[in-house]
Scaffold this motif. Structure first.
Motif: not given
Length: 156
Positions: A28-38, A82-89, A96-100, A134-137
């Motif tokens: 699976v692709a590990w999508t949705g990480v929105r913490n810079y350290l993670a 993806e504008k309809k995604s809860k992970y949309f940024d 220049e993608p922000r999230w990997q 600690n709350r990091l994913s």
């Protein structure tokens, strides 16, 4: 280069260990990480074949439920666009993608090693996931902790 180990949290409603196993090549692709350290762990430190402890979070019994591996090099998380995604940024740009993310392959489902069980094991006391606040994913796992967890698993 030395192998790294990681604990990666997923809410079972989003992607469970069973979902991952059922996916093509159990990956699976590990999508949705929105913490810079993670994100930086995935982008800068993870390598193909690093070990992964697949952890269910935000559920009745959080804990390690699978063993796996990093299965890809990092690449842009498509959900940021993806504008309809809860992970949309809206601030992330395709050039220049922000999230990997990385792909994770589950190689084995295991009986849940609950958070309480982990806390009860002195050899795991300094594991990052067990540290207060600690709350990091995604957290790094020391080789000694990887061995302590995987070394106790039944063969098979």
């Amino acid at each position: 280069m030395a192998k790294n180990y990681w604990l990666m949290k997923s809410e079972p409603e989003e992607v469970s260990v069973d979902d991952a196993i059922a996916a093509p090549q159990s990956t699976v692709a590990w999508t949705g990480v929105r913490n810079y350290l993670a994100r930086n762990y995935m982008r800068d430190l993870m390598r193909v074949d690093d070990g992964v402890l697949f952890y269910h979070s935000s559920c009745a019994e959080p804990g390690i439920v699978g063993i796996g591996r990093v299965a890809s090099t990092p690449y842009p998380d498509p959900t940021q666009f993806e504008k309809k995604s809860k992970y949309f940024d809206p601030k992330s740009k395709k050039d220049e993608p922000r999230w990997q993310l990385v792909d994770v392959q589950v190689t084995r489902k295991i009986p849940n090693i609950t958070l309480a069980e982990m806390r009860a094991r002195p050899e795991l006391a300094d594991m990052v996931v067990l540290q207060k606040g600690n709350r990091l994913s995604i957290t790094p796992v020391d080789a000694k902790h990887w061995k302590a967890i995987t070394g106790r698993l039944p063969k098979g």
